[in-house]
Design a protein around this motif. Sequence first.
Motif, PDB file in Angstrom:
ATOM      1  N   LYS A  89       0.994 -33.829  -7.110  1.00 28.00           N
ATOM      2  CA  LYS A  89       1.194 -34.797  -8.179  1.00 28.00           C
ATOM      3  C   LYS A  89       2.628 -35.319  -8.249  1.00 28.00           C
ATOM      4  O   LYS A  89       2.984 -36.050  -9.176  1.00 28.00           O
ATOM      5  N   GLY A  90       3.441 -34.939  -7.282  1.00 30.03           N
ATOM      6  CA  GLY A  90       4.826 -35.406  -7.261  1.00 30.03           C
ATOM      7  C   GLY A  90       4.905 -36.919  -7.191  1.00 30.03           C
ATOM      8  O   GLY A  90       4.093 -37.572  -6.523  1.00 30.03           O
ATOM      9  N   ILE A  91       5.864 -37.484  -7.886  1.00 37.81           N
ATOM     10  CA  ILE A  91       5.986 -38.944  -7.972  1.00 37.81           C
ATOM     11  C   ILE A  91       6.748 -39.489  -6.767  1.00 37.81           C
ATOM     12  O   ILE A  91       7.871 -39.056  -6.473  1.00 37.81           O
ATOM     13  N   VAL A  92       6.129 -40.425  -6.096  1.00 42.60           N
ATOM     14  CA  VAL A  92       6.769 -41.082  -4.956  1.00 42.60           C
ATOM     15  C   VAL A  92       7.636 -42.233  -5.482  1.00 42.60           C
ATOM     16  O   VAL A  92       7.146 -43.141  -6.159  1.00 42.60           O
ATOM     17  N   ILE A  93       8.909 -42.167  -5.198  1.00 40.68           N
ATOM     18  CA  ILE A  93       9.841 -43.189  -5.660  1.00 40.68           C
ATOM     19  C   ILE A  93       9.948 -44.281  -4.596  1.00 40.68           C
ATOM     20  O   ILE A  93      10.437 -44.051  -3.485  1.00 40.68           O
ATOM     21  N   GLU A  94       9.464 -45.456  -4.930  1.00 37.93           N
ATOM     22  CA  GLU A  94       9.538 -46.581  -4.006  1.00 37.93           C
ATOM     23  C   GLU A  94      10.983 -47.096  -3.913  1.00 37.93           C
ATOM     24  O   GLU A  94      11.762 -46.974  -4.858  1.00 37.93           O
ATOM     25  N   ARG A 145       9.852 -33.823  -6.430  1.00 37.53           N
ATOM     26  CA  ARG A 145       8.424 -33.808  -6.114  1.00 37.53           C
ATOM     27  C   ARG A 145       7.871 -32.398  -5.903  1.00 37.53           C
ATOM     28  O   ARG A 145       6.656 -32.206  -5.884  1.00 37.53           O
ATOM     29  N   LYS A 146       8.736 -31.401  -5.770  1.00 36.76           N
ATOM     30  CA  LYS A 146       8.265 -30.036  -5.526  1.00 36.76           C
ATOM     31  C   LYS A 146       7.993 -29.255  -6.808  1.00 36.76           C
ATOM     32  O   LYS A 146       7.495 -28.131  -6.754  1.00 36.76           O
ATOM     33  N   ALA A 147       8.327 -29.814  -7.955  1.00 33.21           N
ATOM     34  CA  ALA A 147       8.081 -29.137  -9.231  1.00 33.21           C
ATOM     35  C   ALA A 147       6.583 -28.975  -9.453  1.00 33.21           C
ATOM     36  O   ALA A 147       5.818 -29.926  -9.324  1.00 33.21           O
ATOM     37  N   LYS A 195      -0.378 -36.891 -16.076  1.00 33.33           N
ATOM     38  CA  LYS A 195      -0.406 -37.515 -14.747  1.00 33.33           C
ATOM     39  C   LYS A 195       0.452 -36.737 -13.750  1.00 33.33           C
ATOM     40  O   LYS A 195       0.108 -36.643 -12.563  1.00 33.33           O
ATOM     41  N   ARG A 196       1.562 -36.161 -14.226  1.00 29.73           N
ATOM     42  CA  ARG A 196       2.484 -35.472 -13.316  1.00 29.73           C
ATOM     43  C   ARG A 196       2.182 -33.984 -13.187  1.00 29.73           C
ATOM     44  O   ARG A 196       2.363 -33.393 -12.102  1.00 29.73           O
TER      45      ARG A 196
END
Length: 561
Positions: free
Chosen positions: A527-532, A458-460, A115-116
């Motif tokens: 695909k960077g994960i957005v942290i809510e 998120r830039k990885a 997913k990532r």
Amino acid sequence: MNFDTIDIVIFTAYCALILGIGLYVSRDKKGHQKNAEDYFLASKSLPWWAIGASLIAANISAEQFIGMTGSGFAVGLAIASYEWMAALTLLIVGKFFLPIFIEKGLYTIPEFIEKRYSTNLKTILAIFWLALYIFVNLSSVLYLGAKALDTIIGTGDGSYMMMSIIGLAIFAAAYSLWGGLSAVAWTDVLQVVLLVIGGLITAYIAIDQLVPDGGIIAGLKYMYNEVPAKFSMILEKGEVITPNGKDAWWDLPGIAVLVGGLWVANLYYWGFNQYIIQRTLAAKSLKESQKGIAFAGFLKLIIPLIVVIPGIVAYVLNADASGNLTPESVSPGFLAADGGIANDNAYPWLIKNLVPSGVKGLVLAALAAAIVSSLASMLNSTATIFTMDIYKPYINKKANDKQTVNVGRITAAVSLVIAALIAPALGNLGQAFQFIQEYTGIVSPGILAVFLLGLFWRKATNNAAIIGVLASIPVALYFKVGPNGWVDSPLFVVLPFMHQMGITLIVTMIIMAIVSFSEGKGMVDPKGIVIEKDLFKTSPAFNISAFIILIILTFLYAMFW
């Protein structure tokens, strides 16, 4: 055989009870065929107390009862940092990692990688984990468990070795292959109660032997006065020399157990290890899972009393008047074939020589509980990774629930057979716990870097993750060359393996950052994960538990610094 009839009856009753519970919870409910979620994630129905118990049961095995007790014998209380720092690690996993995993609806840890990052990287890591579980984890647990049973039941000459390996394998398979995670988790509740009670009984009996009729407090005082160096948590060079002449600082290099490479081992193991994290993914809810993790953290605090203190007792009982081990003072049961000291014989020696009839059957059942519960967990996770990350995406994309469950069972069975064939060849590992940590430490820094940057940066990019995880292996191996014959070369440095892990992690993260910036030009990866904002909020119950655990840890390290 060193067992009376009452011991055999108690041990047999334990086996029957575990098998009965496992098969009962494994049954298909009327009108309901077991599906993939039932088999691999226990229908996502586990309560907090089952999660916490199952986490500890999956973790505590022969590696701890045999390996860590052996390290307690050789090094002392300093080895307890693996357990006490794990309590803090569990809190971090529960607060910062678990919310993302559960929000993504994961079955497996490799699934997060897909997913990532990408399917290719997921497949690479899935294959790696399958190999690690089969060839290292399953085989070492079978070997160490069988070695302990051979020493306790027989004479330690290997005559019961193969029989013990087969017996443990069949017992673990009997309920876990059919029932999946439900059978594993619910039997773990009883297993962890048994291993804690049995472990505490052994520790009490052992300590009581130090000052006959003096009680446990007198025994603890006597032990501390006899070998005060073995109660030091933060070692200095030369402070503790193991019975085989090695400076223990090289395994536990001072302050690094608090702020150094031990974090690599702990975060990798508790945060990204399928057979550990899988039961947290099977919770009723995120809050329930976090409460379970906090419960496991409390249990972790008492584990050193069960698996480290008995090792120190065994040392004191075998030391001469000056507090040192000599060929004349040590029991013949500790003498290895090469003339050295077999540290990992400490726990079997205590059970065989100190634990009375009647209690011995209970203690052996506790040891078997630790071994079998870990085997069952590893089998279920091996089956989950192969089925969900290899079989379904590549072999049979249209597989229905019945096919995936059957493939999971077959995978677990084949894995167990392979591990059982490998186990007898492992031979004498010396301090098995340290051996396993060092071996895993070659690969864990690279994988941890991939996950940490994947979760929180998120830039990885995918290419950065692939290059980073592959580059981490030669970086880790570079540090292994020096101690193996190139010490005099200025090209190589000799460092404790905890420092090696820490440096490898930092180098891997730098490589990933460089590749990510050169490839993505500083842009956020798609695909960077957005942290809510509210993702990491935790309940008052978790927060209070975390605070209490931190206070206890501070007190323990202040007392034994």
